[in-house]
Write a protein that holds these residues in place. Structure first.
Motif, PDB file in Angstrom:
ATOM      1  N   HIS A 251      37.367  57.203  92.594  1.00 38.30           N
ATOM      2  CA  HIS A 251      37.028  57.319  94.013  1.00 38.30           C
ATOM      3  C   HIS A 251      38.060  58.184  94.740  1.00 38.30           C
ATOM      4  O   HIS A 251      37.714  59.081  95.528  1.00 38.30           O
ATOM      5  CB  HIS A 251      36.986  55.906  94.617  1.00 38.30           C
ATOM      6  N   ARG A 252      39.316  57.944  94.456  1.00 36.26           N
ATOM      7  CA  ARG A 252      40.400  58.686  95.117  1.00 36.26           C
ATOM      8  C   ARG A 252      40.363  60.171  94.746  1.00 36.26           C
ATOM      9  O   ARG A 252      40.638  61.026  95.580  1.00 36.26           O
ATOM     10  CB  ARG A 252      41.736  58.071  94.704  1.00 36.26           C
ATOM     11  N   PHE A 253      40.003  60.471  93.498  1.00 38.93           N
ATOM     12  CA  PHE A 253      39.915  61.859  93.060  1.00 38.93           C
ATOM     13  C   PHE A 253      38.862  62.616  93.878  1.00 38.93           C
ATOM     14  O   PHE A 253      39.126  63.703  94.413  1.00 38.93           O
ATOM     15  CB  PHE A 253      39.566  61.909  91.568  1.00 38.93           C
ATOM     16  N   VAL A 254      37.684  62.033  93.990  1.00 42.37           N
ATOM     17  CA  VAL A 254      36.615  62.699  94.741  1.00 42.37           C
ATOM     18  C   VAL A 254      36.963  62.753  96.225  1.00 42.37           C
ATOM     19  O   VAL A 254      36.756  63.775  96.897  1.00 42.37           O
ATOM     20  CB  VAL A 254      35.277  61.975  94.518  1.00 42.37           C
ATOM     21  N   TYR A 255      37.512  61.662  96.752  1.00 42.01           N
ATOM     22  CA  TYR A 255      37.910  61.623  98.151  1.00 42.01           C
ATOM     23  C   TYR A 255      38.961  62.699  98.435  1.00 42.01           C
ATOM     24  O   TYR A 255      38.949  63.321  99.502  1.00 42.01           O
ATOM     25  CB  TYR A 255      38.462  60.235  98.481  1.00 42.01           C
ATOM     26  N   GLY A 256      39.874  62.916  97.498  1.00 43.24           N
ATOM     27  CA  GLY A 256      40.924  63.915  97.701  1.00 43.24           C
ATOM     28  C   GLY A 256      40.371  65.312  97.858  1.00 43.24           C
ATOM     29  O   GLY A 256      40.839  66.086  98.704  1.00 43.24           O
ATOM     30  N   ALA A 322      28.482  58.790  97.980  1.00 42.43           N
ATOM     31  CA  ALA A 322      27.632  59.870  97.482  1.00 42.43           C
ATOM     32  C   ALA A 322      26.732  60.396  98.585  1.00 42.43           C
ATOM     33  O   ALA A 322      26.516  61.610  98.714  1.00 42.43           O
ATOM     34  CB  ALA A 322      26.796  59.369  96.303  1.00 42.43           C
ATOM     35  N   GLY A 323      26.208  59.487  99.418  1.00 44.99           N
ATOM     36  CA  GLY A 323      25.375  59.916 100.540  1.00 44.99           C
ATOM     37  C   GLY A 323      26.113  60.806 101.518  1.00 44.99           C
ATOM     38  O   GLY A 323      25.547  61.774 102.043  1.00 44.99           O
ATOM     39  N   SER A 324      27.394  60.515 101.742  1.00 44.31           N
ATOM     40  CA  SER A 324      28.176  61.355 102.658  1.00 44.31           C
ATOM     41  C   SER A 324      28.318  62.774 102.107  1.00 44.31           C
ATOM     42  O   SER A 324      28.302  63.749 102.866  1.00 44.31           O
ATOM     43  CB  SER A 324      29.562  60.733 102.889  1.00 44.31           C
ATOM     44  N   GLN A 325      28.446  62.900 100.792  1.00 47.92           N
ATOM     45  CA  GLN A 325      28.582  64.226 100.187  1.00 47.92           C
ATOM     46  C   GLN A 325      27.252  64.990 100.200  1.00 47.92           C
ATOM     47  O   GLN A 325      27.228  66.213 100.401  1.00 47.92           O
ATOM     48  CB  GLN A 325      29.084  64.093  98.752  1.00 47.92           C
ATOM     49  N   VAL A 326      26.139  64.281 100.000  1.00 49.06           N
ATOM     50  CA  VAL A 326      24.826  64.915 100.082  1.00 49.06           C
ATOM     51  C   VAL A 326      24.592  65.467 101.480  1.00 49.06           C
ATOM     52  O   VAL A 326      24.054  66.576 101.659  1.00 49.06           O
ATOM     53  CB  VAL A 326      23.722  63.906  99.699  1.00 49.06           C
ATOM     54  N   LEU A 327      25.011  64.711 102.492  1.00 48.38           N
ATOM     55  CA  LEU A 327      24.856  65.156 103.880  1.00 48.38           C
ATOM     56  C   LEU A 327      25.606  66.458 104.130  1.00 48.38           C
ATOM     57  O   LEU A 327      25.079  67.396 104.757  1.00 48.38           O
ATOM     58  CB  LEU A 327      25.356  64.053 104.818  1.00 48.38           C
ATOM     59  N   LEU A 328      26.828  66.547 103.625  1.00 48.46           N
ATOM     60  CA  LEU A 328      27.619  67.760 103.814  1.00 48.46           C
ATOM     61  C   LEU A 328      27.082  68.916 102.980  1.00 48.46           C
ATOM     62  O   LEU A 328      27.170  70.077 103.393  1.00 48.46           O
ATOM     63  CB  LEU A 328      29.078  67.491 103.446  1.00 48.46           C
ATOM     64  N   ALA A 329      26.539  68.610 101.813  1.00 48.27           N
ATOM     65  CA  ALA A 329      25.972  69.671 100.979  1.00 48.27           C
ATOM     66  C   ALA A 329      24.736  70.280 101.628  1.00 48.27           C
ATOM     67  O   ALA A 329      24.458  71.476 101.469  1.00 48.27           O
ATOM     68  CB  ALA A 329      25.621  69.125  99.597  1.00 48.27           C
ATOM     69  N   VAL A 410      29.210  62.831  90.908  1.00 51.23           N
ATOM     70  CA  VAL A 410      30.310  62.050  90.329  1.00 51.23           C
ATOM     71  C   VAL A 410      30.316  60.636  90.896  1.00 51.23           C
ATOM     72  O   VAL A 410      30.497  59.644  90.157  1.00 51.23           O
ATOM     73  CB  VAL A 410      31.660  62.749  90.589  1.00 51.23           C
ATOM     74  N   TYR A 411      30.110  60.499  92.198  1.00 53.09           N
ATOM     75  CA  TYR A 411      30.069  59.180  92.822  1.00 53.09           C
ATOM     76  C   TYR A 411      28.944  58.327  92.239  1.00 53.09           C
ATOM     77  O   TYR A 411      29.127  57.135  91.945  1.00 53.09           O
ATOM     78  CB  TYR A 411      29.879  59.305  94.332  1.00 53.09           C
ATOM     79  N   VAL A 412      27.759  58.909  92.084  1.00 49.24           N
ATOM     80  CA  VAL A 412      26.619  58.151  91.562  1.00 49.24           C
ATOM     81  C   VAL A 412      26.886  57.706  90.126  1.00 49.24           C
ATOM     82  O   VAL A 412      26.629  56.547  89.751  1.00 49.24           O
ATOM     83  CB  VAL A 412      25.329  58.997  91.645  1.00 49.24           C
ATOM     84  N   VAL A 413      27.403  58.602  89.304  1.00 46.97           N
ATOM     85  CA  VAL A 413      27.708  58.255  87.915  1.00 46.97           C
ATOM     86  C   VAL A 413      28.754  57.139  87.864  1.00 46.97           C
ATOM     87  O   VAL A 413      28.631  56.181  87.081  1.00 46.97           O
ATOM     88  CB  VAL A 413      28.197  59.494  87.141  1.00 46.97           C
ATOM     89  N   ALA A 414      29.788  57.231  88.705  1.00 43.98           N
ATOM     90  CA  ALA A 414      30.823  56.191  88.738  1.00 43.98           C
ATOM     91  C   ALA A 414      30.225  54.847  89.134  1.00 43.98           C
ATOM     92  O   ALA A 414      30.590  53.800  88.567  1.00 43.98           O
ATOM     93  CB  ALA A 414      31.926  56.587  89.711  1.00 43.98           C
ATOM     94  N   ALA A 415      29.306  54.849  90.116  1.00 44.16           N
ATOM     95  CA  ALA A 415      28.670  53.605  90.546  1.00 44.16           C
ATOM     96  C   ALA A 415      27.867  52.968  89.417  1.00 44.16           C
ATOM     97  O   ALA A 415      27.937  51.755  89.186  1.00 44.16           O
ATOM     98  CB  ALA A 415      27.770  53.869  91.753  1.00 44.16           C
ATOM     99  N   VAL A 416      27.113  53.786  88.691  1.00 43.54           N
ATOM    100  CA  VAL A 416      26.282  53.270  87.606  1.00 43.54           C
ATOM    101  C   VAL A 416      27.147  52.729  86.468  1.00 43.54           C
ATOM    102  O   VAL A 416      26.923  51.619  85.960  1.00 43.54           O
ATOM    103  CB  VAL A 416      25.326  54.366  87.095  1.00 43.54           C
TER     104      VAL A 416
END
Length: 442
Positions: A251-256, A322-329, A410-416
Motif C-alpha cells: 500500500h505504501r509503495f503505491v501511495y508513494g 484503486a478507485g481513487s487511481q481510476v478516477l485520476l486515470a 496493483v491495488y486490486v491484485v493486493a486486495a485479492v
C-alpha cells in the motif's frame, strides 16, 4: 457514531492514554512545521526545478537511511524505557532543528542541511515507533481499536495543523533565509513542549518490563541483526502480523508514487510552474483533502471494521484506493484531484488503523518494539522504491493516465491476494503477552 464517542470518552478517562496522546499531538504538530520547512526548501523554492527525478532523489535521500535506523530502534524500544525515549528524543530534535535554522540563516542551503535533516527525521521515526509500541501499555481490550483510530489519525491532523501554521508563518516573510527558517524555529519550540509533557508520565508506565543498561546494552549492537531476524521470523510465524505488514508495504509503495505525482502536479499543472508559492498552496489543498479522508477513517473504521473484521476491512480499503487511481486515470481536474485525495486518505489511514491493531493485538510485548521498527523499515523502504519508480515512470508534469491505471491494478491484485491469504488464516493465532494492563478510568 454514538459508540465511537462513547469509546472516546472512555479513552480520555484513562490518565495514561491521555498523557501519551497529548505528547503525540504536540510532537506531531512540530513534525508538521518541520516538514513544511523542508518541503518549501526542497520542492517549492525558487532554486528547485521540480522535475520527477529531482523530487524522487530528494525523497530517496531523506527516507533511505530510515531502513538502517529502523532495526536498531526496535531493539532499543524493547530494552529502553519508552517514556525516556519520548523525552530525550524530543530534546534531541530541539537541538538539531535549532542548528538547522542557524545554518540556514548564516550559510544557506548546503550539504550540512541534508545531513541534519536526515538525523532529525530519523529521530522522528524512532519516536513514532515508540508511541505505537507504548500504546498497548495504556489501553487494552476493545478500546485498543478506537485508540489506534484516534491517536495516529489525530496525530496526522496535528501534523497538518502544524504544517498549516508553518505555511502561514512563511507568508509573512519575503522569500529568503528568514522565511525558510521560521517554521523550523516554531518546530523546535513544539518539540521542547512535547519533551516537557513526557515528564508527566511515570518512567516505567510505557514499558518495557525488562530494562537493559551499561555494558549489557552496548552488547546489544552485536545482536541487533539476530534480534531483527528473530522478530521477522516471529511475525511471519504468527501469520497475521506478517501478512498485515506485507500488505501495508505494498500500500505504501503505491501511495508513494501517487504522493510524488501530487507534488509534481501541484507545481506544474495546477499552478504556474514559475509561481512556486501557488504550487505550494495547491499542494497544501491536496494535503488538506487527504486529511479529510483521514478524518473519515477515524469515524468509519471503529464503526464498520468490527463488523467486517480487520482483514476484510483492509481489502476493502485497498479497493477504495484503486478507485481513487481510476478516477485520476480518467481525467485530471481540480475536482478529481481533491476527490481522489480524500478517497486515498481514507483508504490509507483506514488500512493503517487495522494493520496497527493486528500487529499490536497479535504480537507479544517482548517483540512489539521490533515489530514496529520493522513496520518503519518496510514503510520507508517502500517509499524509496516508489521514488525510484516515479523517477522512471512519471513525466515532469506528474500526470500519466497509464501510470495511475497501473497503480489501480496493483491495488486490486493486493486486495485479492491479501483477502485470500487472510481467509485461510485461523481467527485465533494464540494468546500473547500484552504487557501491563491499562489503568482503569479515574
Amino acid at each position: 457514531m454514538g459508540s465511537v464517542l462513547a469509546d472516546l470518552r472512555a479513552l480520555l478517562a484513562l490518565q495514561g492514554f491521555r498523557r501519551l496522546f497529548t505528547v503525540r499531538l504536540v510532537s506531531q504538530s512540530g513534525d508538521g512545521m518541520f516538514q513544511v520547512g523542508l518541503a518549501t526548501l526542497f520542492f517549492f523554492s525558487a532554486t528547485s526545478q521540480g522535475t520527477a527525478e529531482e523530487v524522487a532523489i530528494a525523497f530517496a535521500v531523506l527516507l533511505a537511511p530510515f531502513t538502517i535506523v529502523g532495526p536498531f530502534a526496535g531493539v532499543f524500544l524493547d530494552r529502553w524505557r519508552r517514556r525516556q525515549v519520548l523525552l530525550w528524543g524530543n530534546l534531541t530534535r530541539v537541538a538539531l532543528t535549532a542548528v538547522i535554522a542557524v545554518v540556514m540563516l548564516t550559510s544557506g542551503v548546503g550539504p550540512w542541511i541534508y545531513v541534519l535533516a536526515l538525523l532529525t527525521l530519523s529521530v522522528n521515526r524512532f519516536l513514532l515507533a515508540a508511541l505505537s509500541a507504548a500504546q498497548p501499555r495504556v489501553v487494552d481490550g476493545p478500546l485498543l481499536l478506537t485508540a489506534n483510530s484516534l491517536a495516529p489519525t489525530l496525530g496526522a491532523v496535528a501534523a497538518g495543523a502544524g504544517g498549516l501554521i508553518g505555511f502561514v508563518l512563511g507568508l509573512g516573510f519575503e522569500p529568503g533565509r528568514v522565511k525558510d527558517s521560521a517554521a523550523l524555529v516554531c518546530a523546535a519550540v513544539a518539540f521542547a513542549v512535547a519533551a516537557g509533557l513526557a515528564t508527566r508520565m511515570d518512567k516505567d508506565l510505557l514499558g518495557p518490563d525488562r530494562i537493559v543498561r551499561g555494558a549489557e546494552l552496548r552488547g546489544e549492537f552485536a545482536r541487533t541483526a539476530q534480534g531483527l531476524a528473530d522478530g521477522a521470523r516471529y511475525l511471519w510465524a504468527r501469520r497475521t502480523p506478517g501478512q498485515a505488514l506485507t500488505v501495508m508495504a505494498t500500500h505504501r509503495f503505491v501511495y508513494g508514487v501517487t504522493f510524488i505525482a501530487s507534488i509534481l502536479i501541484s507545481r506544474n499543472v495546477l499552478a504556474d510552474p514559475a509561481d512556486t508559492q501557488a504550487g505550494l498552496a495547491a499542494f497544501g489543498s491536496v494535503l488538506a483533502a487527504s486529511g479529510l479522508g483521514f478524518a473519515f477513517a477515524v469515524l468509519l473504521t471503529p464503526t464498520l471494521s468490527p463488523r467486517t473484521g480487520p482483514h476484510l476491512w483492509i481489502a476493502i480499503m485497498l479497493c477504495l484506493a484503486a478507485g481513487s487511481q481510476v478516477l485520476l486515470a480518467a481525467t485530471l481536474t481540480w475536482t478529481t484531484m481533491l476527490i481522489g485525495a480524500v478517497l486515498l486518505g481514507l483508504a490509507a489511514q483506514g488500512a493503517k488503523i487495522a494493520v496497527d491493531t493486528i500487529v499490536q493485538r497479535d504480537t507479544d510485548d517482548a517483540f512489539r518494539g521490533r515489530a514496529f521498527a520493522l513496520y518503519d523499515v518496510l514503510y520507508n523502504a517502500a517509499f524509496v522504491g516508489a521514488a525510484a519508480l516515479a523517477a522512471l515512470a512519471l513525466p515532469d508534469s506528474g500526470y500519466s493516465p497509464g501510470v495511475f491505471a497501473g497503480l489501480a491494478v496493483v491495488y486490486v491484485v493486493a486486495a485479492v491476494v491479501y483477502g485470500r491469504f487472510a481467509a485461510r488464516t485461523p481467527a485465533d493465532v494464540g494468546p500473547v503477552d500484552r504487557g501491563r494492563p491499562a489503568r482503569p478510568p479515574a
